[in-house]
Write a protein that holds these residues in place. Sequence first.
Motif, PDB file in Angstrom:
ATOM      1  N   LEU A  15       6.092   6.790   7.692  1.00 26.22           N
ATOM      2  CA  LEU A  15       6.441   6.383   6.332  1.00 26.22           C
ATOM      3  C   LEU A  15       7.104   7.537   5.585  1.00 26.22           C
ATOM      4  O   LEU A  15       8.134   7.361   4.924  1.00 26.22           O
ATOM      5  N   ASN A  16       6.519   8.732   5.715  1.00 23.31           N
ATOM      6  CA  ASN A  16       7.080   9.905   5.040  1.00 23.31           C
ATOM      7  C   ASN A  16       8.462  10.245   5.568  1.00 23.31           C
ATOM      8  O   ASN A  16       9.336  10.678   4.820  1.00 23.31           O
ATOM      9  N   GLU A  17       8.650  10.038   6.879  1.00 19.72           N
ATOM     10  CA  GLU A  17       9.952  10.314   7.496  1.00 19.72           C
ATOM     11  C   GLU A  17      11.028   9.420   6.871  1.00 19.72           C
ATOM     12  O   GLU A  17      12.091   9.895   6.471  1.00 19.72           O
ATOM     13  N   LEU A  18      10.742   8.131   6.757  1.00 23.77           N
ATOM     14  CA  LEU A  18      11.714   7.204   6.166  1.00 23.77           C
ATOM     15  C   LEU A  18      11.938   7.543   4.691  1.00 23.77           C
ATOM     16  O   LEU A  18      13.069   7.514   4.199  1.00 23.77           O
ATOM     17  N   ARG A  19      10.867   7.907   3.997  1.00 24.29           N
ATOM     18  CA  ARG A  19      10.982   8.260   2.578  1.00 24.29           C
ATOM     19  C   ARG A  19      11.911   9.470   2.407  1.00 24.29           C
ATOM     20  O   ARG A  19      12.771   9.493   1.539  1.00 24.29           O
ATOM     21  N   ARG A  20      11.724  10.487   3.271  1.00 22.97           N
ATOM     22  CA  ARG A  20      12.567  11.694   3.191  1.00 22.97           C
ATOM     23  C   ARG A  20      14.028  11.353   3.479  1.00 22.97           C
ATOM     24  O   ARG A  20      14.935  11.868   2.817  1.00 22.97           O
ATOM     25  N   ILE A  21      14.259  10.485   4.457  1.00 22.82           N
ATOM     26  CA  ILE A  21      15.638  10.139   4.827  1.00 22.82           C
ATOM     27  C   ILE A  21      16.322   9.362   3.698  1.00 22.82           C
ATOM     28  O   ILE A  21      17.493   9.591   3.386  1.00 22.82           O
ATOM     29  N   LEU A  22      15.586   8.462   3.058  1.00 29.96           N
ATOM     30  CA  LEU A  22      16.131   7.734   1.903  1.00 29.96           C
ATOM     31  C   LEU A  22      16.466   8.701   0.773  1.00 29.96           C
ATOM     32  O   LEU A  22      17.540   8.627   0.160  1.00 29.96           O
ATOM     33  N   ASP A  23      15.548   9.619   0.485  1.00 30.91           N
ATOM     34  CA  ASP A  23      15.771  10.603  -0.590  1.00 30.91           C
ATOM     35  C   ASP A  23      16.984  11.465  -0.294  1.00 30.91           C
ATOM     36  O   ASP A  23      17.831  11.697  -1.160  1.00 30.91           O
ATOM     37  N   GLU A  24      17.039  11.944   0.942  1.00 31.33           N
ATOM     38  CA  GLU A  24      18.127  12.833   1.364  1.00 31.33           C
ATOM     39  C   GLU A  24      19.484  12.142   1.198  1.00 31.33           C
ATOM     40  O   GLU A  24      20.479  12.760   0.822  1.00 31.33           O
ATOM     41  N   ALA A  25      19.510  10.837   1.485  1.00 34.72           N
ATOM     42  CA  ALA A  25      20.766  10.074   1.404  1.00 34.72           C
ATOM     43  C   ALA A  25      21.046   9.572  -0.017  1.00 34.72           C
ATOM     44  O   ALA A  25      22.072   8.942  -0.262  1.00 34.72           O
ATOM     45  N   GLY A  26      20.099   9.835  -0.929  1.00 32.94           N
ATOM     46  CA  GLY A  26      20.301   9.409  -2.313  1.00 32.94           C
ATOM     47  C   GLY A  26      20.147   7.911  -2.522  1.00 32.94           C
ATOM     48  O   GLY A  26      20.700   7.345  -3.472  1.00 32.94           O
ATOM     49  N   VAL A  27      19.407   7.241  -1.627  1.00 33.46           N
ATOM     50  CA  VAL A  27      19.176   5.805  -1.785  1.00 33.46           C
ATOM     51  C   VAL A  27      17.953   5.616  -2.694  1.00 33.46           C
ATOM     52  O   VAL A  27      16.833   5.980  -2.327  1.00 33.46           O
ATOM     53  N   ALA A  28      18.196   5.090  -3.900  1.00 36.50           N
ATOM     54  CA  ALA A  28      17.109   4.893  -4.863  1.00 36.50           C
ATOM     55  C   ALA A  28      16.811   3.401  -4.989  1.00 36.50           C
ATOM     56  O   ALA A  28      17.551   2.561  -4.485  1.00 36.50           O
ATOM     57  N   GLY A  29      15.717   3.099  -5.677  1.00 37.26           N
ATOM     58  CA  GLY A  29      15.410   1.695  -5.966  1.00 37.26           C
ATOM     59  C   GLY A  29      14.668   0.973  -4.857  1.00 37.26           C
ATOM     60  O   GLY A  29      14.596  -0.251  -4.838  1.00 37.26           O
ATOM     61  N   ILE A  30      14.110   1.744  -3.904  1.00 37.37           N
ATOM     62  CA  ILE A  30      13.323   1.138  -2.827  1.00 37.37           C
ATOM     63  C   ILE A  30      11.918   1.735  -2.840  1.00 37.37           C
ATOM     64  O   ILE A  30      11.760   2.964  -2.853  1.00 37.37           O
ATOM     65  N   GLU A  31      10.934   0.867  -2.879  1.00 39.35           N
ATOM     66  CA  GLU A  31       9.539   1.315  -2.794  1.00 39.35           C
ATOM     67  C   GLU A  31       9.010   0.929  -1.421  1.00 39.35           C
ATOM     68  O   GLU A  31       8.938  -0.259  -1.085  1.00 39.35           O
ATOM     69  N   LEU A  32       8.662   1.932  -0.631  1.00 39.05           N
ATOM     70  CA  LEU A  32       8.163   1.671   0.722  1.00 39.05           C
ATOM     71  C   LEU A  32       6.668   1.372   0.670  1.00 39.05           C
ATOM     72  O   LEU A  32       5.909   2.065   0.004  1.00 39.05           O
ATOM     73  N   VAL A  33       6.266   0.339   1.377  1.00 41.71           N
ATOM     74  CA  VAL A  33       4.880  -0.122   1.391  1.00 41.71           C
ATOM     75  C   VAL A  33       4.407  -0.119   2.840  1.00 41.71           C
ATOM     76  O   VAL A  33       5.111  -0.625   3.727  1.00 41.71           O
ATOM     77  N   SER A  34       3.225   0.449   3.108  1.00 42.10           N
ATOM     78  CA  SER A  34       2.725   0.466   4.486  1.00 42.10           C
ATOM     79  C   SER A  34       1.804  -0.727   4.733  1.00 42.10           C
ATOM     80  O   SER A  34       1.395  -1.419   3.802  1.00 42.10           O
ATOM     81  N   LEU A  35       1.450  -0.936   5.988  1.00 39.15           N
ATOM     82  CA  LEU A  35       0.528  -2.028   6.338  1.00 39.15           C
ATOM     83  C   LEU A  35      -0.834  -1.852   5.671  1.00 39.15           C
ATOM     84  O   LEU A  35      -1.550  -2.824   5.450  1.00 39.15           O
ATOM     85  N   ASN A  36      -1.187  -0.612   5.338  1.00 39.78           N
ATOM     86  CA  ASN A  36      -2.472  -0.361   4.676  1.00 39.78           C
ATOM     87  C   ASN A  36      -2.506  -0.915   3.251  1.00 39.78           C
ATOM     88  O   ASN A  36      -3.569  -1.026   2.657  1.00 39.78           O
ATOM     89  N   GLU A  37      -1.324  -1.232   2.695  1.00 44.19           N
ATOM     90  CA  GLU A  37      -1.244  -1.632   1.284  1.00 44.19           C
ATOM     91  C   GLU A  37      -1.038  -3.137   1.104  1.00 44.19           C
ATOM     92  O   GLU A  37      -0.867  -3.600  -0.011  1.00 44.19           O
ATOM     93  N   VAL A  38      -1.042  -3.889   2.192  1.00 43.95           N
ATOM     94  CA  VAL A  38      -0.872  -5.345   2.086  1.00 43.95           C
ATOM     95  C   VAL A  38      -2.067  -6.028   2.749  1.00 43.95           C
ATOM     96  O   VAL A  38      -2.739  -5.425   3.595  1.00 43.95           O
ATOM     97  N   PRO A  39      -2.357  -7.292   2.353  1.00 44.69           N
ATOM     98  CA  PRO A  39      -3.467  -7.998   3.012  1.00 44.69           C
ATOM     99  C   PRO A  39      -3.204  -8.091   4.517  1.00 44.69           C
ATOM    100  O   PRO A  39      -2.051  -8.271   4.935  1.00 44.69           O
ATOM    101  N   PRO A  40      -4.248  -7.953   5.328  1.00 44.94           N
ATOM    102  CA  PRO A  40      -4.058  -8.031   6.787  1.00 44.94           C
ATOM    103  C   PRO A  40      -3.453  -9.376   7.195  1.00 44.94           C
ATOM    104  O   PRO A  40      -3.733 -10.402   6.581  1.00 44.94           O
ATOM    105  N   TYR A  41      -2.596  -9.348   8.192  1.00 39.22           N
ATOM    106  CA  TYR A  41      -2.026 -10.579   8.739  1.00 39.22           C
ATOM    107  C   TYR A  41      -2.031 -10.460  10.253  1.00 39.22           C
ATOM    108  O   TYR A  41      -2.188  -9.371  10.804  1.00 39.22           O
ATOM    109  N   ALA A  42      -1.864 -11.587  10.911  1.00 32.06           N
ATOM    110  CA  ALA A  42      -1.888 -11.592  12.383  1.00 32.06           C
ATOM    111  C   ALA A  42      -0.628 -10.906  12.902  1.00 32.06           C
ATOM    112  O   ALA A  42       0.488 -11.361  12.649  1.00 32.06           O
TER     113      ALA A  42
END
Length: 201
Positions: A15-42
């Motif tokens: 997650l941090n890797e993708l966040r750093r790459i987005l920041d480095e490229a100046g891509v704003a307006g995206i909030e990354l959410v991990s599986l730990n932050e959503v209700p479990p699904y199959a």
Amino acid sequence: MAVRVLVASRNAKKLNELRRILDEAGVAGIELVSLNEVPPYAEAPETGVTFEENAVAKARDGALATGMPCVADDSGIEVDALNGMPGILSARWAGKHGDDAANNALLLAQLADVPDERRGARFVSTCALVRPDGTTTVVRGEWPGTIARAPHGEGGFGYDPLFLPEGATTSAATLTPAEKDAASHRGRALTQLLPTLAALT
């Protein structure tokens, strides 16, 4: 309002890797959410025979379950002397999923008699982005190198301590996060995915 994008992983380093790459490229307006932050699904078992099939299946499950665009990656190491194995089995090569020390020890044992000139390998990362409407983008990044004779370095994870990137004298586990992002298979794949992610905003 930021667009929420699910990353189909519980691995904070990914997650941090993708966040750093987005920041480095100046891509704003995206909030990354991990599986730990959503209700479990199959989550479907990884039954694909390629990195691509597994990444798309994981991303499709996530997008369907949450209604968010979902990024998933499937990655591993392909070793020439082992006919491209461990490949999709990289994380569970020694039998138990995610046991890095056992996986590295087994790989070293399997390559014990292989001469230096035949120890070629590459890290492979396939990233899939699936939108809730089913639109799918798939990219692939490769990081060529060789397998060392002993682990070296404290950073990274997985096979990083054994992997000598092409042209390097030390292992991937000695690189800083920024150096690794710039060179790694996942960094190369995610960089290809940036235009599609930016389009979400």
